[in-house]
Design an enzyme around this catalytic site. Structure first.
Site, PDB file in Angstrom:
ATOM      1  N   ASP A 267       3.773  -6.731   0.142  1.00  0.00           N
ATOM      2  CA  ASP A 267       3.996  -5.481  -0.687  1.00  0.00           C
ATOM      3  C   ASP A 267       2.807  -4.606   0.005  1.00  0.00           C
ATOM      4  O   ASP A 267       1.787  -4.866   0.470  1.00  0.00           O
ATOM      5  CB  ASP A 267       3.731  -5.680  -2.229  1.00  0.00           C
ATOM      6  CG  ASP A 267       2.624  -6.411  -2.449  1.00  0.00           C
ATOM      7  OD1 ASP A 267       1.759  -5.873  -3.590  1.00  0.00           O
ATOM      8  OD2 ASP A 267       2.157  -7.374  -1.824  1.00  0.00           O
ATOM      9  N   GLU A 268       3.061  -3.183  -0.574  1.00  0.00           N
ATOM     10  CA  GLU A 268       2.118  -2.303  -0.513  1.00  0.00           C
ATOM     11  C   GLU A 268       1.174  -2.335   0.633  1.00  0.00           C
ATOM     12  O   GLU A 268      -0.005  -2.445   1.095  1.00  0.00           O
ATOM     13  CB  GLU A 268       0.855  -2.450  -1.430  1.00  0.00           C
ATOM     14  CG  GLU A 268       1.641  -1.944  -2.844  1.00  0.00           C
ATOM     15  CD  GLU A 268       0.517  -1.993  -4.044  1.00  0.00           C
ATOM     16  OE1 GLU A 268      -0.502  -2.594  -3.917  1.00  0.00           O
ATOM     17  OE2 GLU A 268       0.877  -1.379  -5.181  1.00  0.00           O
ATOM     18  N   VAL A 269       2.044  -2.138   1.885  1.00  0.00           N
ATOM     19  CA  VAL A 269       1.454  -2.112   3.297  1.00  0.00           C
ATOM     20  C   VAL A 269       1.060  -0.601   3.568  1.00  0.00           C
ATOM     21  O   VAL A 269       1.794  -0.259   4.523  1.00  0.00           O
ATOM     22  CB  VAL A 269       2.658  -2.663   4.279  1.00  0.00           C
ATOM     23  CG1 VAL A 269       1.861  -2.874   5.648  1.00  0.00           C
ATOM     24  CG2 VAL A 269       3.192  -3.976   3.804  1.00  0.00           C
ATOM     25  N   PHE A 270      -0.102  -0.400   3.010  1.00  0.00           N
ATOM     26  CA  PHE A 270      -0.598   0.965   3.199  1.00  0.00           C
ATOM     27  C   PHE A 270      -1.040   1.282   4.639  1.00  0.00           C
ATOM     28  O   PHE A 270      -1.158   0.378   5.598  1.00  0.00           O
ATOM     29  CB  PHE A 270      -1.885   1.018   2.485  1.00  0.00           C
ATOM     30  CG  PHE A 270      -1.724   1.051   1.071  1.00  0.00           C
ATOM     31  CD1 PHE A 270      -0.683   1.496   0.397  1.00  0.00           C
ATOM     32  CD2 PHE A 270      -2.497   0.123   0.050  1.00  0.00           C
ATOM     33  CE1 PHE A 270      -0.358   1.370  -1.217  1.00  0.00           C
ATOM     34  CE2 PHE A 270      -2.262  -0.197  -1.354  1.00  0.00           C
ATOM     35  CZ  PHE A 270      -1.350   0.689  -1.762  1.00  0.00           C
TER      36      PHE A 270
ATOM     37  N   HIS B 112      -2.490  -6.086   1.691  1.00  0.00           N
ATOM     38  CA  HIS B 112      -3.321  -7.033   0.730  1.00  0.00           C
ATOM     39  C   HIS B 112      -4.058  -7.720   1.483  1.00  0.00           C
ATOM     40  O   HIS B 112      -4.331  -9.001   0.768  1.00  0.00           O
ATOM     41  CB  HIS B 112      -2.683  -7.288  -0.535  1.00  0.00           C
ATOM     42  CG  HIS B 112      -2.194  -6.353  -1.656  1.00  0.00           C
ATOM     43  ND1 HIS B 112      -3.261  -5.660  -2.292  1.00  0.00           N
ATOM     44  CD2 HIS B 112      -1.079  -6.055  -1.957  1.00  0.00           C
ATOM     45  CE1 HIS B 112      -2.574  -5.037  -3.253  1.00  0.00           C
ATOM     46  NE2 HIS B 112      -1.066  -4.891  -3.098  1.00  0.00           N
TER      47      HIS B 112
END
Length: 443
Positions: A140-143, A84
């Site tokens: 979070d959400e470490v794409f 993010h």
């Protein structure tokens, strides 16, 4: 702790609106504010490029904390340290720190400059939040983690996986915090940790105790013990991982968020988020004034353990509403909460704008028969037939234009011009522009 997560990416309220909202949140049972500033923080020096044109000033940051203190709300700043981070990595200056060159979502943890940059960002935010005893590091959400060449090489050399690589970076971040800011406690989201086996966590020597979620419980505390503990020279930094209870995206109405799941929620540290935007590049979700009834229901559910009659009475009393229908996601009554005018006006937009315009354009036989796109393009028509629908269309147009002018004025009281422009562009103009075009051609 019952934290309300103010995610300021793209729809940050003016401080004057927060002055009205903070006492309300306190009244409803919140005792803390989790503030994800993103580009709304007044970064200085090398980091000034990260600032939005409408970023809060240093005086604003101080005022927000004074307001919170006044209403017994603990401020927890949130700085994203892994995923993010589009607001950072979209800039050419920091493009080389991307995990995958094409995507601005996540940091490459193997480039030394990543940690250097994060230390600067954390230092500036913590410096302006000296009262705070907590810092939230996001994570979070470490794409796309593990997809970059540096990560692939690291995993090959170290016989590791994405999970161990993730933990290595988190420990470095926490190591910096514990070394520089004694006593500051860390928070993080838990979604990435859920993908790592307990065996792998223990293998890292972190001493984590991961609590699995109970069925039907949305906000679950995950106690993560001493992640920074294994960093040489670092002090102890207990870390609590949380999962958000988010509003429903893309619905410009009062949607009690996840209320049925919150009914059995544990009374522990929990975060409720009236969501503004899923990431830096997505469209806006609800506006904060529209999400307040939903947020009030969630807070009272958290306080009472379920949405009891007592909790319902408290919500109706505090918000000045007559009734709330959870299954229909509707509230009745004039309301007396900050931004209630916007709440009702968005209801009107959501319920009537598209329908009334499509009805006028598609169901009016005189328009279909005597003022079709063919007529309009070539600018000809019989006045007798045009007058049969003209006055009705002109009135509809003027009524909606007047309504939108009022809505614009109300939105300007709460939000900065870029948010107002975007919300109207997304939710009003796609329909009203069709009517505007017809009126222009008619005239």
């Amino acid at each position: 702790m019952r934290l309300v997560h103010l995610d300021l990416k793209g729809a940050a309220p003016r401080v004057s609106y927060l002055e009205q909202v903070f006492p309300l949140l306190s009244q409803l049972g919140a005792n803390g504010i989790l503030i994800e500033y993103e580009d709304m923080f007044p970064f200085k020096g090398e980091l000034e490029i990260l600032r939005s044109p409408y970023a809060y000033s240093e005086e604003d940051i101080e005022r927000i904390q004074q307001l919170a203190e006044q209403h017994k709300l603990e401020v927890v700043p949130l700085v994203q340290t892994f995923g993010h981070v589009e607001f950072i990595l979209k800039h050419k200056k920091y493009q080389h720190l991307r995990e995958v060159e094409r995507f601005p979502n996540s940091f490459n943890p193997h480039v030394p400059n990543t940690l250097t940059l994060l230390k600067s960002i954390l230092a500036q935010v913590i410096e302006k939040h000296r009262r705070s005893t907590w810092i939230h590091i996001g994570a979070d959400e470490v794409f796309h983690l593990g997809e970059g060449m540096d990560s692939k090489n690291w995993m090959s050399r170290n016989k590791g996986d994405v999970g161990t690589m993730y933990l290595k970076h988190i420990k470095e971040v926490l190591g910096f915090l514990t070394a520089q800011y004694w006593g500051l406690r860390a928070l993080m989201w838990d979604d990435m940790l859920r993908k790592i086996s307990v065996g792998a966590l223990r293998g890292e020597g972190t001493g984590m105790a991961v609590v699995a979620p109970q069925p039907g419980v949305l906000v679950v505390p995950i106690h993560v013990a001493d992640l920074a503990h294994v960093v040489p020279g670092a002090g102890r930094s207990p870390c609590l991982a949380l999962r958000e209870c988010e509003s429903q995206a893309g619905e410009p109405q009062a949607s009690p968020c996840c209320w049925h799941q919150c009914q059995s929620v544990q009374k522990a540290m929990a975060s409720l988020s009236p969501l503004h935007r899923y990431d830096h590049y997505s469209v806006l979700c609800e506006l904060l004034p529209v999400g307040i009834p939903s947020l009030a229901i969630c807070l009272q559910t958290l306080v009472n353990g379920d949405f009891s009659e007592e909790a319902k009475r408290k919500v109706l009393n505090v918000l000045g509403l007559e009734s709330v229908q959870l299954e229909q996601s509707t509230c009745e009554g004039r309301g007396a909460f900050p931004g209630v005018e916007i709440y009702h006006m968005v209801e009107q937009i959501n319920g009537h704008l598209k329908e009334s315009i499509l009805k006028a354009l598609e169901e009016e036989s005189a328009i279909k028969g005597w003022f079709s796109p063919y007529h309009r393009k070539r600018q000809f028509g019989n006045p007798r037939n045009m007058e049969s629908f003209g006055s009705k269309v002109l009135k509809l147009h003027e009524d909606w234009e007047s309504f939108v002018r009022d809505l614009h004025a109300q939105l300007e009281r709460v939000y900065f011009p870029d948010t107002v422009e975007e919300w109207l562009e997304e939710n009003v103009n796609p329909y009203l522009d069709q009517l505007r075009d017809l009126v222009r051609d008619y005239r």
